[in-house]
Design a protein around this motif. Structure first.
Motif, PDB file in Angstrom:
ATOM      1  N   GLY A 179       0.586  -1.156   0.001  1.00 59.53           N
ATOM      2  CA  GLY A 179      -0.229  -0.285   0.245  1.00 59.53           C
ATOM      3  C   GLY A 179       0.928   1.007  -0.338  1.00 59.53           C
ATOM      4  N   ARG A 180       1.987   1.341  -0.043  1.00 62.10           N
ATOM      5  CA  ARG A 180       3.461   2.351  -0.354  1.00 62.10           C
ATOM      6  C   ARG A 180       2.841   3.195  -2.007  1.00 62.10           C
ATOM      7  NH1 ARG A 180       8.866   1.054   2.058  1.00 62.10           N
ATOM      8  NH2 ARG A 180       8.730   3.548   1.327  1.00 62.10           N
ATOM      9  N   PHE A 181       2.106   2.465  -2.858  1.00 67.27           N
ATOM     10  CA  PHE A 181       3.306   2.914  -4.032  1.00 67.27           C
ATOM     11  C   PHE A 181       1.904   2.778  -4.328  1.00 67.27           C
ATOM     12  CE2 PHE A 181       7.263   1.195  -2.115  1.00 67.27           C
ATOM     13  CZ  PHE A 181       8.263   2.492  -1.738  1.00 67.27           C
ATOM     14  N   VAL A 182       1.567   3.269  -6.935  1.00 68.56           N
ATOM     15  CA  VAL A 182       0.816   3.539  -6.788  1.00 68.56           C
ATOM     16  C   VAL A 182       1.735   3.406  -7.826  1.00 68.56           C
ATOM     17  CG1 VAL A 182      -0.618   4.697  -8.622  1.00 68.56           C
ATOM     18  CG2 VAL A 182      -0.683   4.860  -5.986  1.00 68.56           C
ATOM     19  N   TYR A 183       1.183   2.217  -8.819  1.00 67.26           N
ATOM     20  CA  TYR A 183       2.250   2.000 -10.413  1.00 67.26           C
ATOM     21  C   TYR A 183       0.841   2.644 -11.891  1.00 67.26           C
ATOM     22  CZ  TYR A 183       5.683  -0.692  -7.536  1.00 67.26           C
ATOM     23  OH  TYR A 183       6.133  -0.827  -6.465  1.00 67.26           O
ATOM     24  N   ALA A 184       1.520   3.456 -12.694  1.00 65.21           N
ATOM     25  CA  ALA A 184       0.563   3.009 -13.531  1.00 65.21           C
ATOM     26  C   ALA A 184       1.569   2.746 -15.470  1.00 65.21           C
ATOM     27  CB  ALA A 184      -0.073   4.639 -14.450  1.00 65.21           C
ATOM     28  N   SER A 185       0.687   2.328 -15.745  1.00 65.09           N
ATOM     29  CA  SER A 185       1.476   2.188 -17.457  1.00 65.09           C
ATOM     30  C   SER A 185       1.019   3.069 -18.253  1.00 65.09           C
ATOM     31  CB  SER A 185       0.861   0.665 -17.830  1.00 65.09           C
ATOM     32  OG  SER A 185       0.040   1.025 -18.363  1.00 65.09           O
TER      33      SER A 185
END
Length: 357
Positions: free
Chosen positions: A268-274
């Motif tokens: 829950g510490r990071f958001v990833y987006a492509s």
């Protein structure tokens, strides 16, 4: 025990696709290449997949069509046998999810076709995992569309995603620049929660949304302007309130690109987006108190058009489906939360979804 992985794809000539069905892979060892143990051919665009909680059934949409299919999973091998199908009551189903509390399959129908409107549908799941042949409920979308002359001609729901409690369902609408919110009862009946919906920036094209494990925040990838929006979530009402927008692209990229997938790290510490065009995975760190995002880096996906990615169980790696280079690439996630350059684990035509058993 080897881990089983399922891969969906696009297959149709209209999509200039090179896929050939659902692939069943054995990933052993975890950091090595994948071995395909089964191919279910003769399927049209099985582009998005989901599993039931027991891990006994796999369901897929058939992109550009009007159906979903279900497959029985062999317990020891993970191999699939097709056992059921149902109409979605719409056209081009692009996403499906099982209700967390009820035996109901929820589907987003993406486009208008003749008299058939885009919208969302619910399909019953019988005790043996088979589907009711007709939808339990259908909601046809309507509303003011965005300004993009090509991509926003009508409402285009692209996902239906439950919040962490499973009481509310967010539906990003790429065509109308909105994220709508619904409840779904045990009989599959939809009810719009009008006051909970969020209006997105004009021309942004919300595509997918991911809820934070803590339940207080959600993050959406906007396809058309390549941005990420952070939302505060009201757990009691389901309301989404935007409070931050960032570019999903590095400031050095000056070409054309479209946002595609978004997901949170297992901790829950990071958001990833492509990004399809920049062909990268953006990493954002989440402030645990405020939910605000800070960009931490961009990682090349090792291929073209990363339509989808999935974080492996345990969170040590991110697997990217590069649709136009026809490969799946494993990117190990570093201690700083940023994926590192990786290696191809599978060569497969037009991959669009990765699902770990």
């Amino acid at each position: 025990m080897p881990r089983i992985v399922y891969v969906g794809c696009r297959t149709s000539r209209e999509r200039n696709a090179k896929g050939d069905g659902i692939g069943v892979y054995r990933a052993d060892p975890p950091g090595g290449g994948w071995q395909r143990i089964q191919l279910l051919g003769d399927l049209v665009n099985p582009s998005y997949l989901t599993l039931n909680a027991a891990g006994t059934m796999l369901y897929t949409v058939h992109g550009d069509g009007s159906e979903v299919s279900g497959f029985r999973i062999e317990r020891d091998s993970g191999r699939l046998t097709k056992v059921t199908r149902a109409t979605t009551g719409g056209r081009n189903p692009v996403h499906l999810v099982i209700h967390p509390h009820h035996p109901v399959l929820l589907v987003a129908n993406h486009v208008v076709s003749g008299d058939v409107r885009s919208g969302i549908a619910s399909i019953g799941i019988r005790p043996d995992g088979t589907l009711t042949p007709q939808p339990l409920d259908i909601v046809a979308f309507d509303g003011k569309v965005g300004p993009h002359r090509v991509e926003q001609p009508f409402p285009k729901p692209h996902q239906i995603e439950p919040d962490r409690a499973g009481g509310f369902f967010a539906v990003p609408d790429k065509g109308c620049d909105r994220v709508d919110v619904y409840t779904v009862d045990a009989g599959g009946k939809f009810a719009a929660v009008e006051k909970a919906a969020a209006v997105a920036r004009e021309g942004s094209g919300p595509r997918h949304i991911a809820y934070h494990p803590g339940g207080r925040f959600a993050y959406a990838i906007n396809e058309l302007d390549s941005t990420v929006t952070a939302y505060a979530v009201n757990g009691a009402s389901g309301a989404l309130a935007p409070f931050q927008i960032l570019s999903s692209l590095p400031d050095s990229f000056t070409g054309n690109s479209r946002g595609a997938e978004i997901a949170l790290s297992t901790n829950g510490r990071f958001v990833y987006a492509s990004n399809r065009g920049d062909d990268s995975i953006a990493t954002f760190e989440i402030d645990a108190r405020t939910g605000r995002l800070t960009a931490r880096g961009w990682t090349a996906t090792g291929g073209r058009t990363p339509r989808f990615f999935a974080i492996a169980p345990g969170g040590q790696a991110l697997f990217v489906a590069n649709e136009e280079s026809h490969n799946i690439v494993r990117l190990p996630i570093g201690a700083d939360g940023v994926p590192k350059a990786g290696a191809v684990v599978a060569e497969t035509g037009s991959p669009t979804c990765i699902l770990f058993a």
